[in-house]
Design a protein around this motif. Structure first.
Motif, PDB file in Angstrom:
ATOM      1  N   GLU A  49       0.667  -1.021  -0.244  1.00 31.93           N
ATOM      2  CA  GLU A  49       0.408  -0.065  -0.173  1.00 31.93           C
ATOM      3  C   GLU A  49       1.108   1.313   0.037  1.00 31.93           C
ATOM      4  O   GLU A  49       0.231   2.564  -0.702  1.00 31.93           O
ATOM      5  CB  GLU A  49      -0.606   0.051   1.061  1.00 31.93           C
ATOM      6  N   LYS A  50       2.016   0.968   0.760  1.00 31.90           N
ATOM      7  CA  LYS A  50       2.960   2.364   0.857  1.00 31.90           C
ATOM      8  C   LYS A  50       3.628   2.495  -0.542  1.00 31.90           C
ATOM      9  O   LYS A  50       3.723   3.655  -1.100  1.00 31.90           O
ATOM     10  CB  LYS A  50       4.079   2.230   1.811  1.00 31.90           C
ATOM     11  N   ALA A  51       3.435   1.438  -1.157  1.00 38.84           N
ATOM     12  CA  ALA A  51       4.535   2.171  -2.399  1.00 38.84           C
ATOM     13  C   ALA A  51       3.334   2.261  -3.219  1.00 38.84           C
ATOM     14  O   ALA A  51       3.555   2.868  -4.597  1.00 38.84           O
ATOM     15  CB  ALA A  51       5.160   0.007  -2.992  1.00 38.84           C
ATOM     16  N   GLU A  52       2.166   1.879  -3.589  1.00 37.42           N
ATOM     17  CA  GLU A  52       0.975   2.420  -4.296  1.00 37.42           C
ATOM     18  C   GLU A  52       0.433   4.129  -3.544  1.00 37.42           C
ATOM     19  O   GLU A  52      -0.216   4.507  -4.679  1.00 37.42           O
ATOM     20  CB  GLU A  52      -0.287   1.738  -3.869  1.00 37.42           C
ATOM     21  N   GLY A  53       1.181   3.999  -2.903  1.00 38.19           N
ATOM     22  CA  GLY A  53       0.994   5.597  -2.580  1.00 38.19           C
ATOM     23  C   GLY A  53      -0.251   5.697  -1.397  1.00 38.19           C
ATOM     24  O   GLY A  53      -0.585   7.131  -1.272  1.00 38.19           O
ATOM     25  N   TRP A  54      -0.942   5.354  -1.298  1.00 33.06           N
ATOM     26  CA  TRP A  54      -1.817   5.305   0.419  1.00 33.06           C
ATOM     27  C   TRP A  54      -0.688   5.773   1.483  1.00 33.06           C
ATOM     28  O   TRP A  54       0.429   5.501   1.958  1.00 33.06           O
ATOM     29  CB  TRP A  54      -2.410   3.923   0.163  1.00 33.06           C
ATOM     30  N   GLU A  55      -1.685   6.910   2.415  1.00 34.86           N
ATOM     31  CA  GLU A  55      -0.825   7.411   3.644  1.00 34.86           C
ATOM     32  C   GLU A  55      -2.316   7.172   4.014  1.00 34.86           C
ATOM     33  O   GLU A  55      -3.915   7.320   4.208  1.00 34.86           O
ATOM     34  CB  GLU A  55      -1.157   8.683   3.172  1.00 34.86           C
ATOM     35  N   LEU A  56      -2.654   7.483   5.506  1.00 33.47           N
ATOM     36  CA  LEU A  56      -3.259   7.383   7.303  1.00 33.47           C
ATOM     37  C   LEU A  56      -3.610   8.020   7.092  1.00 33.47           C
ATOM     38  O   LEU A  56      -3.041   9.327   6.727  1.00 33.47           O
ATOM     39  CB  LEU A  56      -2.071   6.585   8.017  1.00 33.47           C
ATOM     40  N   LEU A  57      -5.231   8.609   7.347  1.00 32.14           N
ATOM     41  CA  LEU A  57      -5.808   9.835   7.268  1.00 32.14           C
ATOM     42  C   LEU A  57      -6.068   9.704   9.143  1.00 32.14           C
ATOM     43  O   LEU A  57      -6.318  11.011   9.702  1.00 32.14           O
ATOM     44  CB  LEU A  57      -6.495   9.790   7.009  1.00 32.14           C
ATOM     45  N   PHE A  58      -5.637   8.659   9.775  1.00 32.79           N
ATOM     46  CA  PHE A  58      -6.216   7.874  11.268  1.00 32.79           C
ATOM     47  C   PHE A  58      -5.038   6.736  11.822  1.00 32.79           C
ATOM     48  O   PHE A  58      -4.906   5.769  11.232  1.00 32.79           O
ATOM     49  CB  PHE A  58      -7.692   7.633  11.186  1.00 32.79           C
ATOM     50  N   ASP A  59      -4.555   7.882  12.897  1.00 34.71           N
ATOM     51  CA  ASP A  59      -3.694   6.695  13.100  1.00 34.71           C
ATOM     52  C   ASP A  59      -3.694   6.319  14.517  1.00 34.71           C
ATOM     53  O   ASP A  59      -3.642   5.535  15.038  1.00 34.71           O
ATOM     54  CB  ASP A  59      -2.340   7.666  14.159  1.00 34.71           C
ATOM     55  N   GLY A  60      -5.385   6.152  14.340  1.00 29.75           N
ATOM     56  CA  GLY A  60      -6.110   4.618  15.746  1.00 29.75           C
ATOM     57  C   GLY A  60      -5.761   5.012  17.081  1.00 29.75           C
ATOM     58  O   GLY A  60      -6.209   4.938  17.752  1.00 29.75           O
ATOM     59  N   LYS A  61      -4.882   6.364  17.194  1.00 34.38           N
ATOM     60  CA  LYS A  61      -5.006   6.728  18.597  1.00 34.38           C
ATOM     61  C   LYS A  61      -5.592   8.208  19.093  1.00 34.38           C
ATOM     62  O   LYS A  61      -5.603   8.532  20.460  1.00 34.38           O
ATOM     63  CB  LYS A  61      -3.334   7.051  18.972  1.00 34.38           C
ATOM     64  N   PHE A 110      -8.938  11.260  -6.221  1.00 36.65           N
ATOM     65  CA  PHE A 110      -8.458  10.616  -5.089  1.00 36.65           C
ATOM     66  C   PHE A 110      -9.076   9.522  -4.761  1.00 36.65           C
ATOM     67  O   PHE A 110     -10.185   9.064  -4.837  1.00 36.65           O
ATOM     68  CB  PHE A 110      -8.306  10.669  -3.363  1.00 36.65           C
ATOM     69  N   GLU A 111      -8.222   8.314  -4.221  1.00 40.74           N
ATOM     70  CA  GLU A 111      -9.015   6.428  -4.092  1.00 40.74           C
ATOM     71  C   GLU A 111      -9.552   6.781  -2.215  1.00 40.74           C
ATOM     72  O   GLU A 111      -7.869   6.849  -1.434  1.00 40.74           O
ATOM     73  CB  GLU A 111      -8.429   6.253  -4.243  1.00 40.74           C
ATOM     74  N   MET A 112     -10.219   6.464  -1.620  1.00 40.85           N
ATOM     75  CA  MET A 112     -10.333   7.052  -0.398  1.00 40.85           C
ATOM     76  C   MET A 112     -11.402   5.455   0.115  1.00 40.85           C
ATOM     77  O   MET A 112     -11.909   4.803  -0.890  1.00 40.85           O
ATOM     78  CB  MET A 112     -10.586   7.944   0.380  1.00 40.85           C
ATOM     79  N   VAL A 113     -10.429   4.233   1.154  1.00 44.07           N
ATOM     80  CA  VAL A 113     -11.180   3.859   1.879  1.00 44.07           C
ATOM     81  C   VAL A 113     -11.473   3.940   3.252  1.00 44.07           C
ATOM     82  O   VAL A 113     -10.117   4.765   4.455  1.00 44.07           O
ATOM     83  CB  VAL A 113      -9.978   2.897   1.656  1.00 44.07           C
ATOM     84  N   ILE A 114     -13.034   3.205   3.989  1.00 47.31           N
ATOM     85  CA  ILE A 114     -13.185   3.263   5.871  1.00 47.31           C
ATOM     86  C   ILE A 114     -13.801   2.529   5.525  1.00 47.31           C
ATOM     87  O   ILE A 114     -14.853   2.426   5.207  1.00 47.31           O
ATOM     88  CB  ILE A 114     -13.209   5.278   5.423  1.00 47.31           C
ATOM     89  N   ASP A 115     -13.372   2.328   7.070  1.00 45.76           N
ATOM     90  CA  ASP A 115     -14.245   1.053   7.833  1.00 45.76           C
ATOM     91  C   ASP A 115     -15.662   2.157   9.148  1.00 45.76           C
ATOM     92  O   ASP A 115     -14.654   3.138   9.462  1.00 45.76           O
ATOM     93  CB  ASP A 115     -13.280   0.125   8.529  1.00 45.76           C
ATOM     94  N   TRP A 116     -16.509   1.613   8.505  1.00 48.76           N
ATOM     95  CA  TRP A 116     -16.965   2.308   9.288  1.00 48.76           C
ATOM     96  C   TRP A 116     -18.780   1.173  10.143  1.00 48.76           C
ATOM     97  O   TRP A 116     -18.806   0.039   9.831  1.00 48.76           O
ATOM     98  CB  TRP A 116     -18.001   3.253   9.272  1.00 48.76           C
TER      99      TRP A 116
END
Length: 265
Positions: A49-61, A110-116
């Motif tokens: 994912e990092k190689a594909e250019g993905w970045e986290l928008l939430f660090d979980g903490k 952009f392409e974005m993914v989120i679990d809810w």
């Protein structure tokens, strides 16, 4: 003889002391069991994912990277179980003027993914292309919304354009969508590429449309957005998670920017 006896006595005393010391020394403790991180595997990126250019928008903490719309307080948001949680209100529903969570950076394509995960009767949404300005009292007046809602337990009748996965008040979701029951995690993906937009739910594309076309403008001007003239016009804006007074959890929020693919002439 006396010297030999004395030596034997002293040797016996030393041995007795060593035996006593050994007896008092507790046996080595058993190796402690490895502590399992409850957040392991969540809110992280693989090397691919990092190689594909993905970045986290939430660090979980923390809420790092987010703020309240137009500077509003984010007290109604907390971190729980490795997720960003909207704490809700009595009745699990409230005003649409509450403090939505807004990304610090802006995005265009952009392409974005989120679990809810929803609660019974819960209502929320994910917006993009949102503009912050004091002249707007709510994020939804500027940005399109991917609807998050409990289709089954919502206390009022929902129109098709209000149901989960819809482009709220504009485009309805596919009838064969798969929405997980309340309390289970859903995975949403949104693709925004110039005028082209896709909504995905749990691995299936459920909405697809083009922005700014004559058809799009007709939908905008004939419905809810008649009194929100700037709705959906921005090509670049912030991403927003709505607080509508309902309890929701969000995690594994990631994004990658993509290049605009020009339309064929």
């Amino acid at each position: 003889m006396k010297a030999r006896a004395l030596l034997l006595v002293m040797s016996g005393a030393v041995l007795a002391s060593m035996a006593c010391t050994q007896a008092e020394t507790p046996p080595p403790q058993e190796e402690q069991q490895a502590v399992v991180d409850p957040c392991e595997g969540l809110n992280t990126l693989t090397e691919a994912e990092k190689a594909e250019g993905w970045e986290l928008l939430f660090d979980g903490k923390t809420k790092s990277g987010w703020h309240g719309y137009n500077g509003q307080s984010t007290e109604a948001w907390m971190i729980e179980d490795c997720a960003l949680k909207s704490v809700g209100t009595e009745g699990n529903y409230g005003s649409d003027m509450r403090a939505d969570m807004v990304t610090d950076p802006e995005f265009t394509n952009f392409e974005m993914v989120i679990d809810w995960k929803a609660t019974t009767a819960g209502n929320s949404g994910l917006m993009y292309g949102v503009i912050e300005d004091p002249k707007y009292d709510a994020a939804w007046k500027t940005g399109p919304e991917y609807q998050f809602v409990d289709d089954v337990g919502f206390p009022e009748k929902l129109e098709e354009w209000q149901k989960a996965g819809a482009n709220y008040a504009m485009h309805t979701a596919a009838e064969d969508k798969v929405l997980k029951p309340v309390g289970e995690w859903n995975t949403t993906k949104i693709v925004v590429n110039g005028p082209h937009v896709e909504h995905w739910l749990n691995g299936k594309k459920i909405v697809e449309f083009e922005r700014w076309t004559d058809e799009w403008k007709k939908l905008k001007n004939s419905g809810k957005w008649k009194d929100a003239p700037d709705y959906g016009d921005a090509k670049t804006g912030r991403i927003v998670i709505q607080d509508h007074g309902s309890v929701f959890w969000f995690r594994n929020i990631k994004i990658r920017e993509i290049e605009d693919t020009p339309a064929e002439e």
